[in-house]
Design an enzyme around this catalytic site. Structure first.
Site, mmCIF file in Angstrom:
data_model
loop_
_atom_site.group_PDB
_atom_site.id
_atom_site.type_symbol
_atom_site.label_atom_id
_atom_site.label_comp_id
_atom_site.label_asym_id
_atom_site.label_seq_id
_atom_site.Cartn_x
_atom_site.Cartn_y
_atom_site.Cartn_z
ATOM 1 N N GLY A 161 61.248 41.225 22.307
ATOM 2 C CA GLY A 161 62.101 41.024 23.527
ATOM 3 C C GLY A 161 62.372 39.716 23.849
ATOM 4 N N ASP A 220 52.317 32.106 28.736
ATOM 5 C CA ASP A 220 51.197 32.959 29.320
ATOM 6 C C ASP A 220 51.891 33.050 30.624
ATOM 7 O OD1 ASP A 220 49.040 34.545 29.486
ATOM 8 O OD2 ASP A 220 47.884 33.163 30.637
ATOM 9 N N SER A 221 51.819 34.232 31.272
ATOM 10 C CA SER A 221 52.404 34.470 32.669
ATOM 11 C C SER A 221 51.711 35.416 33.276
ATOM 12 C CB SER A 221 53.773 34.653 32.470
ATOM 13 O OG SER A 221 54.148 35.884 31.784
ATOM 14 N N ASP A 223 56.886 44.278 38.568
ATOM 15 C CA ASP A 223 58.123 44.085 39.015
ATOM 16 C C ASP A 223 58.485 45.078 40.216
ATOM 17 O OD1 ASP A 223 58.396 42.002 37.380
ATOM 18 O OD2 ASP A 223 60.029 42.760 36.114
#
Length: 199
Positions: A12, A70-71, A156
């Protein structure tokens, strides 16, 4: 044409990068095209350090320019946790469900039902000549203990955005998310940097 490897096994993310860079004179490829490669040891203390470690590691392994990211989520009441450990918050083999369970447990321990929080993303481009640059994005909001929405992934459903305060990141459309998300912001900045660099 410059070949840029997207240092992720997440198809993705590769698709997203390929689309974002489609107007540039580059060929975007994924790590998958290089067979079985080892994982980079992400032992940095910030998102930017870990993204740079990944970009430079896979540049060496593939001999191509690399972009790595990176998150993660930083929750104020948890002192910035899970932070760089967001993907492994509940342990090494954690998934979204166990990470979210751990988030709820930690909020309970802190005695709160919600807390200010932000999503962060760092993207690093590392070229074969040693050129390296970074872009970062941030999305502010609040984490609450009541999940809502089926879109998105990770934290989320618990993250209510500042831009759409009555909806979680898992309730907004992909287009809305792209506009305000930490990744969307970091990616737009990276595209600008690459446009300049490849002139």
């Amino acid at each position: 044409m410059k070949k840029i490897v997207i240092a992720t096994k997440n198809q993705g993310k590769v698709r997203e990068m390929r689309e974002a860079l489609s107007h540039l004179p580059v060929e975007v490829v994924s790590l998958k095209e290089f067979g079985e490669l080892p994982d980079a040891v992400e032992n940095g203390t910030t998102f930017a350090e870990n993204a740079r470690i990944k970009a430079e590691f896979y540049r060496e392994k593939t001999g191509c320019a690399c972009v790595a990211d990176d998150s993660g989520l930083e929750v104020e009441v948890l002192g910035g946790a899970p932070g760089i450990h967001s993907a492994r918050f509940a342990g090494f083999h954690a998934d979204d469900a166990t990470n979210n369970q751990k988030l709820l447990e930690e909020l309970q321990k802190a005695g709160v039902k919600e807390s200010p929080a932000d999503y962060r993303c760092a993207l690093v481009f590392a070229d074969t000549d040693g050129t390296v640059f970074t872009s970062e994005g941030r999305c502010d909001g609040i984490v609450r203990m009541v999940p809502r929405g089926e879109n998105g992934f990770g934290y989320d459903p618990y993250f209510y955005t500042k831009d759409y305060p009555d909806r979680t990141m898992a309730e907004i459309s992909f287009a809305e998310k792209d506009k305000i998300s930490h990744r969307g912001r970091a990616l737009r900045e990276m595209v600008r940097r690459l446009e300049e660099y490849l002139k």
